[in-house]
Design a protein around this motif. Structure first.
Motif, short mmCIF file in Angstrom:
data_model
loop_
_atom_site.label_atom_id
_atom_site.label_comp_id
_atom_site.label_asym_id
_atom_site.label_seq_id
_atom_site.Cartn_x
_atom_site.Cartn_y
_atom_site.Cartn_z
N PHE A 31 0.86 -1.24 -0.04
CA PHE A 31 0.02 0.09 0.13
C PHE A 31 1.03 1.09 0.01
O PHE A 31 2.08 1.09 0.32
CB PHE A 31 -1.10 0.07 1.42
N GLN A 32 0.02 2.24 -0.37
CA GLN A 32 1.08 3.82 -0.13
C GLN A 32 0.21 4.46 0.80
O GLN A 32 -1.18 4.51 0.75
CB GLN A 32 0.79 4.46 -1.62
N LYS A 33 0.83 5.24 1.39
CA LYS A 33 0.16 6.07 2.83
C LYS A 33 -0.85 6.82 1.85
O LYS A 33 -1.74 7.38 2.65
CB LYS A 33 1.14 6.87 3.21
N SER A 34 -0.41 7.27 0.66
CA SER A 34 -1.63 8.02 0.03
C SER A 34 -2.83 7.40 -0.26
O SER A 34 -3.90 7.81 -0.56
CB SER A 34 -1.12 8.69 -1.40
N ALA A 35 -2.95 6.10 -0.33
CA ALA A 35 -4.31 5.29 -0.36
C ALA A 35 -5.02 5.27 1.03
O ALA A 35 -4.89 4.49 1.63
CB ALA A 35 -3.94 3.88 -0.89
N SER A 36 -6.02 6.31 1.06
CA SER A 36 -6.49 6.70 2.27
C SER A 36 -7.49 5.61 2.69
O SER A 36 -7.43 5.25 3.90
CB SER A 36 -7.64 7.71 2.07
N LEU A 37 -8.31 4.55 2.04
CA LEU A 37 -9.00 3.60 2.44
C LEU A 37 -8.03 2.48 2.93
O LEU A 37 -8.36 1.97 4.10
CB LEU A 37 -9.89 3.11 1.29
N LEU A 38 -7.09 2.18 2.16
CA LEU A 38 -6.16 1.13 2.95
C LEU A 38 -5.55 1.72 4.28
O LEU A 38 -5.48 0.96 5.00
CB LEU A 38 -5.20 0.64 1.91
N THR A 39 -4.99 3.04 4.26
CA THR A 39 -4.50 3.52 5.50
C THR A 39 -5.59 3.53 6.63
O THR A 39 -5.18 3.23 7.83
CB THR A 39 -4.02 4.91 5.25
N LEU A 40 -6.69 3.71 6.31
CA LEU A 40 -7.87 3.60 7.32
C LEU A 40 -8.07 2.24 7.70
O LEU A 40 -8.35 1.80 8.94
CB LEU A 40 -9.19 4.10 6.78
N GLN A 41 -8.13 1.10 6.73
CA GLN A 41 -8.15 -0.25 7.12
C GLN A 41 -6.89 -0.83 7.85
O GLN A 41 -7.35 -1.45 9.00
CB GLN A 41 -8.31 -1.34 5.81
N LYS A 42 -5.80 -0.37 7.82
CA LYS A 42 -4.53 -0.51 8.63
C LYS A 42 -4.88 -0.23 9.92
O LYS A 42 -4.49 -0.79 10.96
CB LYS A 42 -3.47 -0.17 7.81
N SER A 43 -5.29 1.22 10.02
CA SER A 43 -5.31 1.75 11.24
C SER A 43 -6.31 0.84 12.19
O SER A 43 -6.16 0.71 13.49
CB SER A 43 -5.76 3.25 11.04
N SER A 44 -7.63 0.60 11.51
CA SER A 44 -8.68 -0.04 12.25
C SER A 44 -8.54 -1.35 12.73
O SER A 44 -9.06 -1.98 13.72
CB SER A 44 -9.93 0.14 11.62
N GLY A 45 -7.61 -2.04 11.97
CA GLY A 45 -7.51 -3.47 12.33
C GLY A 45 -8.50 -4.36 11.71
O GLY A 45 -8.56 -5.67 12.23
N SER A 46 -9.47 -3.55 11.04
CA SER A 46 -10.71 -4.35 10.75
C SER A 46 -10.58 -5.58 9.48
O SER A 46 -10.94 -6.80 9.88
CB SER A 46 -11.52 -3.59 9.89
N LEU A 47 -9.53 -5.48 9.06
CA LEU A 47 -9.03 -6.73 8.07
C LEU A 47 -8.44 -7.83 8.99
O LEU A 47 -9.03 -8.98 8.41
CB LEU A 47 -8.17 -6.28 6.81
#
Length: 318
Positions: A31-47
């Motif tokens: 992922f790229q930090k600019s990819a906001s949705l993936l950054t959100l997923q990473k932060s939330s731990g939802s995946l």
């Protein structure tokens, strides 16, 4: 309890543990930090929560831009990645083994050509002979080509300066380049923080789709993992679109940007993974043909060769 009876009792447990350890899969996401949705997923731990019952762990691998991410995918450093339109074309021309597994809707306003607010450059036509910074092989490479083409110019009529986003912004702000073609959230940041003036965005020029890609063998063997990834991605996308301010507040510190910059960036994207359609694949083929005609890739490619042949995989994106 004797040693023999102890071993007889524990052996099945040890075997089960061994089999479980062997069966466990790690999904490595580029992922790229600019990819906001993936950054959100990473932060939330939802995946991680979504995949844990399947015996799948998650490893996040960050890249500065799409071309570098594709290199990681090609050498086996990641299993799945998310990039713009151009990187897969350059990668396929270089022989990379991957498949397109899904795409995000068009976001033409989320990339643009910008100049300093007091620049003498007033139109795209004024860029003739000027230095333009861009990340080579990224989605904005195609935007630049099409913006110039609309004015009767070719990329050889300007001086491309190939730089990753952070270096490009530094060059832009110190006047080492005349213009910069860039995507969000870097675009929103330079607009708000440096009062950069927009020459042209993607509207009427490009679709600016974004693609989910996977290493071919992983995609073919793990369609259930990709399906779970997409289910979580869609759930997070739905929440993000309904809660832009709250999402921006979570994402902003992770991207090192002010909340208002991230909110502006989020407003220009339409999130939510979809299965690749024939029409979208045809648009991607147009980009590939354009790059070959310009000599940007050494040989023609068929995007169809990188589409999934696995029926289960195709269904996973649905």
């Amino acid at each position: 309890m004797t040693l023999r009876s102890l071993l007889r009792w524990t052996a099945p447990l040890l075997l089960a543990a061994s089999l479980h350890a062997h069966a466990e899969t790690t999904l490595r996401i580029g992922f790229q930090k600019s990819a906001s949705l993936l950054t959100l997923q990473k932060s939330s731990g939802s995946l991680e929560k979504k995949l844990a019952p399947l015996g799948v762990s998650v490893k996040w691998v960050e890249f500065p831009a799409g071309p570098q991410l594709l290199e990681g995918l090609n050498v086996g450093a990641v299993d799945v990645g998310f990039v713009g339109e151009a990187p897969p074309i350059f990668a396929q021309a270089a022989g990379a083994r991957f498949v397109y597994i899904g795409f995000d809707p068009a976001a033409p306003e989320a990339e643009a050509l910008v100049v300093p607010k007091d620049s003498v450059v007033k139109t795209v036509a004024d860029l003739k002979g000027k230095k333009v910074a861009l990340n080579k092989g990224s989605n904005v490479h195609y935007l630049l080509v099409k913006a110039l083409e609309k004015q009767g110019l070719k990329i050889t009529d300007i001086q491309p300066v190939y730089l990753p986003p952070a270096d490009a912004r530094a060059a832009f702000e110190r006047g080492a380049v005349d213009a910069w073609v860039i995507w969000d959230p870097f675009l929103a940041a330079v607009e708000q923080q440096s009062s950069a003036r927009l020459l042209a965005d993607g509207r009427g020029l490009v679709n600016n789709y974004a693609y989910y890609l996977a290493e071919r063998s992983f995609a073919e063997k793990q369609p259930h993992v990709i399906q779970a990834l997409f289910e979580d991605t869609q759930a997070q996308a739905t929440w993000l679109k309904a809660n832009l301010k709250a999402a921006a507040a979570v994402i902003a510190p992770l991207q090192g940007l002010p909340v208002e910059v991230v909110e502006k960036s989020l407003s220009r994207y339409q999130f939510g993974v979809k299965p690749l359609t024939a029409a979208v694949a045809a648009e991607q083929q147009k980009i590939a043909d354009t790059f070959h005609a310009l000599g940007l890739i050494p040989k023609p490619i068929r995007v169809a060769d990188a589409l999934p042949g696995n029926t289960k995989l195709a269904e996973a994106a649905r």
